[in-house]
Design an enzyme around this catalytic site. Structure first.
Site, mmCIF file in Angstrom:
data_model
loop_
_atom_site.group_PDB
_atom_site.id
_atom_site.type_symbol
_atom_site.label_atom_id
_atom_site.label_comp_id
_atom_site.label_asym_id
_atom_site.label_seq_id
_atom_site.Cartn_x
_atom_site.Cartn_y
_atom_site.Cartn_z
ATOM 1 C CG HIS A 1 -1.918 0.967 1.404
ATOM 2 N ND1 HIS A 1 -1.662 2.268 1.757
ATOM 3 C CD2 HIS A 1 -3.271 0.869 1.252
ATOM 4 C CE1 HIS A 1 -2.814 2.926 1.815
ATOM 5 N NE2 HIS A 1 -3.804 2.107 1.511
ATOM 6 C CB CYS B 1 -3.818 3.200 -1.569
ATOM 7 S SG CYS B 1 -4.970 4.520 -1.292
ATOM 8 C CD GLN C 1 -7.098 -4.651 3.617
ATOM 9 O OE1 GLN C 1 -8.013 -5.449 3.793
ATOM 10 N NE2 GLN C 1 -7.309 -3.372 3.362
ATOM 11 C CG ASP D 1 0.306 -2.496 5.956
ATOM 12 O OD1 ASP D 1 -0.686 -2.713 6.675
ATOM 13 O OD2 ASP D 1 0.257 -1.803 4.922
ATOM 14 C CE LYS E 1 -8.173 0.136 5.266
ATOM 15 N NZ LYS E 1 -6.813 0.000 4.735
HETATM 16 C C1 LIG Z 1 -5.825 0.733 4.555
HETATM 17 C C2 LIG Z 1 -4.464 0.239 4.469
HETATM 18 C C3 LIG Z 1 -3.386 1.017 4.924
HETATM 19 C C4 LIG Z 1 -3.566 2.400 5.448
HETATM 20 O O1 LIG Z 1 -4.342 2.404 6.583
HETATM 21 P P1 LIG Z 1 -4.920 3.774 7.159
HETATM 22 O O2 LIG Z 1 -5.929 3.327 8.133
HETATM 23 O O3 LIG Z 1 -5.523 4.507 5.990
HETATM 24 O O4 LIG Z 1 -3.790 4.497 7.774
HETATM 25 C C5 LIG Z 1 -2.135 0.483 4.835
HETATM 26 N N1 LIG Z 1 -1.918 -0.738 4.346
HETATM 27 C C6 LIG Z 1 -2.922 -1.520 3.910
HETATM 28 C C7 LIG Z 1 -2.606 -2.887 3.392
HETATM 29 C C8 LIG Z 1 -4.223 -1.055 3.952
HETATM 30 O O5 LIG Z 1 -5.207 -1.827 3.511
#
Ligand SMILES: *Cc1c(COP(=O)(O)O)cnc(C)c1O
Length: 409
Positions: free
Chosen positions: A126, A367, A206, A203, A229
């Site tokens: 992302h 993104c 998800q 990260d 999320k």
């Molecule tokens: C949504 C997302 C982000 C960013 O998260 P925010 O809540 O917008 O800061 C980063 N990485 C992944 C894989 C995402 O799906």
């Protein structure tokens, strides 16, 4: 209907927004990858907090402030358990994944990286896990190295091994791709990175809504998540960091709450994790996030994963019956995200028509523009699943695509 499906019907009923209609049709929400809907349990916790419990934390000696502090710190303990971190000192509340990555880049990165050092990110990251490292590259003269994926959307561990060197100081990798659904072998990747002496940031934006996450088992140094999320509020997330790393990292922002004592000559910083929480925190957000974690735990993360896996299988099979539809991202290990394109149809036009049927899907680069570049498409349509989705949502998705296709082709 078998027992497990019956339970999930009850779970769906806990999401008030799904009782709504959109353009005269019952809402089918398939955009949890962008943000999930919220269950009553979370909405009510926020309502209760502002009606009955609101006060600033950590400072008051009166009962209300002590209770707000207990709730806020309780949320930290809930987050610790959720991620299986060793200590609450390792749980820093942040705005979300984006802020978590920026915190690591600014604090750990600025203190530990120098020109010539290397950060590896994967091709499926992302933008949140790319751009902070580019900013650091431009500031410090470090190198940003990209680990490519194959055409199924998978990372190859041997490719990682051959790309790592003693120059590599950090591997920054998504646990689950928001654009492709790929679930990366982060534990194995961490082992490889550690064998080269590099740190690992995962990260988890998800992954956390869809599966059990155990940071000790993964062994990573940092792990980031976003509350919104995973059935929680916006504006709150967690950065997990190993205590020994956070302990020696400089503060990210200065202000109230992160200090122990201040004179104009010298400031002594507060202990972990408060050193990284400058200013009044998002108290209600943390409380809502903890409630979202409890909501998921009461269902069971493994049950959520199994339910969504069966729904993903059904959705993939059904979508593939549509002529001209191509699924983007067919990794063997995949979570509840399905990206696709339809020959001759622009994703935005398709999604706009589907909205008329009450179906919320995303048509964008998600993104993750480098992912689009890999597959040579400007955008995809993405349906992303949550605990509140069911087969009927998928059937309506497919029917709507067929109808829209008639109109557009
Ligand atoms: C949504 C997302 C982000 C960013 O998260 P925010 O809540 O917008 O800061 C980063 N990485 C992944 C894989 C995402 O799906």
């Amino acid at each position: 209907m078998d027992g497990s499906q019956l339970d999930f019907a009850q779970i769906r009923a806990q999401f008030p927004i799904l009782q709504q209609t959109e353009n005269g049709q019952p809402l089918v929400y398939l955009d949890g990858g962008a943000t999930s809907q919220k269950p009553l349990q979370v909405i009510e916790a926020l309502d209760r907090y502002y009606r009955e419990q609101n006060a600033n934390v950590h400072r008051g000696v009166y009962g209300l402030s002590e209770r707000a502090t207990e709730l806020y710190e309780g949320a930290r303990e809930t987050s610790r358990q959720f991620l299986n971190a060793k200590s609450i000192k390792e749980i820093v509340f942040v705005r979300g994944t984006t802020e978590a990555v920026n915190l690591v880049a600014h604090s750990w990165g600025l203190a530990n990286l120098k020109a010539g050092d290397e950060v590896i990110v994967t091709e499926m990251e992302h933008h949140s896990n790319i751009v902070p490292w580019q900013l650091l590259r431009d500031q410090l003269g470090i190198r940003l190295n990209v680990l490519r994926m194959n055409d199924r959307g998978e990372i190859c561990l041997n490719a990682l091994k051959s790309q790592m060197s003693e120059k590599t100081k950090l591997l920054a990798v998504t646990h689950m791709s928001n654009a492709l659904g790929t679930i990366n072998p982060v534990k194995e990747m961490t082992e490889i990175a550690h064998s080269f002496g590099a740190k690992v940031l995962v990260d988890g934006a998800q992954a956390t809504p869809h599966m059990t996450v155990d940071v000790q088992d993964i062994g990573c140094d940092f792990y980031a998540l976003s509350g919104h999320k995973m059935y929680g509020p916006t504006g709150i997330g967690v950065l997990y960091g190993k205590e020994e790393l956070l302990d020696v990292m400089p503060p990210y922002q200065g202000g109230g709450d992160m200090i122990y004592s201040v004179t104009f000559e010298k400031t002594e910083y507060n202990v972990l994790p408060y050193k990284f929480e400058a200013g009044t925190p998002h108290i209600s957000g943390a409380i809502g996030l903890a409630e979202a974690m409890k909501f998921m735990q009461s269902i069971g993360l493994d049950r959520i994963a199994a339910y969504e896996a069966s729904l993903l299988k059904y959705a993939t099979e059904q979508l593939k019956t549509i002529e001209g539809l191509r699924v983007i991202g067919e990794a063997e290990h995949k979570g509840g995200v399905i990206s696709f394109i339809i020959e001759g149809v622009h994703p935005h036009d398709m999604a706009t028509l589907m909205d008329q049927d009450g179906i919320a899907v995303r048509a964008s680069h998600h993104c993750a523009m480098p992912v689009m570049q890999h597959f040579n498409v400007p955008a995809t349509i993405r349906a992303s699943l949550g605990v509140y989705n069911n087969k009927s949502d998928i059937d309506r998705l497919v029917a709507s695509i067929l109808e829209a296709k008639e109109m557009l082709l």
